[in-house]
Design a protein around this motif. Structure first.
Motif, PDB file in Angstrom:
ATOM      1  N   ARG A 179       1.006   7.275   8.356  1.00 17.20           N
ATOM      2  CA  ARG A 179      -0.059   7.915   9.274  1.00 17.20           C
ATOM      3  C   ARG A 179       0.310   7.308  10.801  1.00 17.20           C
ATOM      4  O   ARG A 179      -0.632   7.164  11.273  1.00 17.20           O
ATOM      5  N   HIS A 180       1.603   6.786  10.891  1.00 17.48           N
ATOM      6  CA  HIS A 180       1.928   6.138  12.046  1.00 17.48           C
ATOM      7  C   HIS A 180       3.003   6.630  12.676  1.00 17.48           C
ATOM      8  O   HIS A 180       3.911   7.168  11.927  1.00 17.48           O
ATOM      9  N   ARG A 237       0.550  -6.281   8.355  1.00 15.62           N
ATOM     10  CA  ARG A 237      -0.822  -5.666   7.869  1.00 15.62           C
ATOM     11  C   ARG A 237      -1.183  -4.703   9.166  1.00 15.62           C
ATOM     12  O   ARG A 237      -1.122  -4.843  10.167  1.00 15.62           O
ATOM     13  N   VAL A 238      -1.386  -3.477   8.584  1.00 13.73           N
ATOM     14  CA  VAL A 238      -1.920  -2.449   9.687  1.00 13.73           C
ATOM     15  C   VAL A 238      -3.214  -1.795   9.163  1.00 13.73           C
ATOM     16  O   VAL A 238      -3.137  -1.176   8.054  1.00 13.73           O
ATOM     17  N   ASP A 239      -4.026  -1.668   9.969  1.00 15.56           N
ATOM     18  CA  ASP A 239      -5.323  -1.110   9.808  1.00 15.56           C
ATOM     19  C   ASP A 239      -5.948  -1.362   8.603  1.00 15.56           C
ATOM     20  O   ASP A 239      -6.293  -0.602   7.402  1.00 15.56           O
ATOM     21  N   GLY A 240      -6.053  -2.755   7.942  1.00 16.99           N
ATOM     22  CA  GLY A 240      -6.396  -3.075   6.921  1.00 16.99           C
ATOM     23  C   GLY A 240      -5.715  -3.059   5.540  1.00 16.99           C
ATOM     24  O   GLY A 240      -6.036  -3.424   4.437  1.00 16.99           O
ATOM     25  N   LYS A 261      -5.332  12.434  11.234  1.00 14.08           N
ATOM     26  CA  LYS A 261      -5.190  13.435  10.140  1.00 14.08           C
ATOM     27  C   LYS A 261      -5.853  14.860  10.358  1.00 14.08           C
ATOM     28  O   LYS A 261      -7.087  14.957  10.552  1.00 14.08           O
ATOM     29  N   SER A 297       0.789  -1.071  -0.006  1.00 14.35           N
ATOM     30  CA  SER A 297       0.065  -0.124   0.084  1.00 14.35           C
ATOM     31  C   SER A 297       0.791   1.204  -0.130  1.00 14.35           C
ATOM     32  O   SER A 297       0.231   2.313  -0.252  1.00 14.35           O
ATOM     33  N   LYS A 312       0.371   9.064   3.116  1.00 15.28           N
ATOM     34  CA  LYS A 312       0.203   7.667   3.267  1.00 15.28           C
ATOM     35  C   LYS A 312       0.814   7.404   4.884  1.00 15.28           C
ATOM     36  O   LYS A 312       0.364   6.325   5.378  1.00 15.28           O
ATOM     37  N   GLU A 315      -1.326   5.587  15.729  1.00 15.57           N
ATOM     38  CA  GLU A 315      -1.927   6.112  14.225  1.00 15.57           C
ATOM     39  C   GLU A 315      -1.949   7.559  14.523  1.00 15.57           C
ATOM     40  O   GLU A 315      -2.202   8.042  15.747  1.00 15.57           O
ATOM     41  N   THR A 353      -1.628  -3.673   3.603  1.00 14.92           N
ATOM     42  CA  THR A 353      -0.570  -4.601   3.600  1.00 14.92           C
ATOM     43  C   THR A 353       0.619  -4.006   3.003  1.00 14.92           C
ATOM     44  O   THR A 353       0.453  -3.070   2.082  1.00 14.92           O
TER      45      THR A 353
END
Length: 305
Positions: free
Chosen positions: A123-124, A84-87, A113, A71, A121, A110, A89
């Motif tokens: 966000r962590h 896998r993080v928050d849906g 925003k 992603s 992208k 997280e 990959t």
């Protein structure tokens, strides 16, 4: 021997998909053998002839075109570690902290925003940057609170005339006039220091200019005249105190200036007494720092030493 006899002696491999004997072109992967035409992508159903990727549930394989992609970098995940993080990959090396840029290996947080027009992208945050971010946020809140408190103090100082005002500076010449001296220039010029003189022959007390080299002999005529008046009229020393405006509410928000005698409230001496008392209270509460005078809060910050 014939083909049938050879296969009885050497049973051929069976296709993991259709179960038939595998003859000719075959694909071997993951300890299994497939007919070339049976080894197909479970997504597009096309024959796989090259790199492939096993599905998450292990029930089939995907071709290069149908393999899941990271992603973050949009490259295929095949052959690389991923998370896998928050849906989403991502390649493990693509999962990085949005602040320090290091790979996140362990706990993460997280990032909300706050700007809807910012398309990012990352966000962590890692643990260290998250802790630092929380501290920075608290520092901003504290700085705003301190600034608001300072503004209120300055506003109150102007409103209630708490700061020293230039218009009430003592003037020796005016003090001499108040004492009935006609020729002020003979005793003190503007800006000169004045001392008290005593004529032993006549027993008279007077005043005279004094040079800066002997400033320790100088006195403030306005202060002296005011104190002498208090002693003569009230038989006491000048006194000042800040008392609660409501005597029944000692912790109330407002204090009242008390002068003894009352007419000191409109004099330079009264203002000096108030400023001294107010400065001491500021020192006690840490609102004022003076060279050479330690604060009680300095002791707390150094472990009470």
């Amino acid at each position: 021997s014939c083909q049938a006899c050879y296969e009885r002696a050497h049973p051929p491999e069976r296709c993991a998909k259709c179960g038939s004997a595998v003859r000719g072109r075959a694909m071997r992967t993951g300890g299994q053998t497939f007919h070339a035409e049976c080894f197909t992508c479970c997504s597009c159903r096309r024959e796989i002839d090259g790199p492939h990727f096993r599905t998450d549930d292990g029930a089939g394989y995907l071709c290069v075109g149908c393999q899941p992609r990271c992603s973050m970098c949009n490259e295929t995940l095949g052959g690389k570690s991923f998370v896998r993080v928050d849906g989403a990959t991502l390649h493990k090396e693509c999962f990085r902290c949005c602040d320090c840029g290091d790979c996140i290996d362990g706990g993460f947080f997280e990032v909300p925003k706050t700007n809807p027009f910012q398309n990012r992208k990352e966000r962590h945050r890692c643990r260290a940057c998250h802790t630092r971010s929380l501290q920075q946020r608290e520092d901003v809140v504290e700085a705003r609170a301190v600034a608001a408190e300072d503004w209120k103090k300055q506003s109150d100082a102007a409103k209630y005339k708490l700061a020293w005002r230039p218009e009430i500076m003592p003037c020796p010449n005016q003090a001499l006039r108040d004492l009935g001296v006609v020729d002020v220039s003979a005793h003190a010029s503007k800006g000169e220091l004045v001392c008290i003189t005593f004529d032993e022959a006549s027993g008279r007390v007077g005043c005279a200019p004094v040079s800066a080299a002997h400033a320790e002999a100088a006195v403030s005529l306005p202060y002296l005249a005011c104190v002498l008046r208090v002693l003569r009229e009230s038989r006491r020393e000048p006194q000042f105190s800040l008392d609660p405006k409501d005597p029944h509410d000692l912790s109330g928000p407002f204090l009242l200036k008390r002068f003894y005698p009352e007419w000191l409230g409109g004099t330079v001496v009264g203002e000096v007494l108030f400023q001294a008392d107010y400065a001491l209270k500021q020192l006690c509460f840490g609102d004022l720092r003076l060279p050479g005078i330690p604060s009680v809060f300095d002791g707390e910050s150094s472990g009470g030493r």
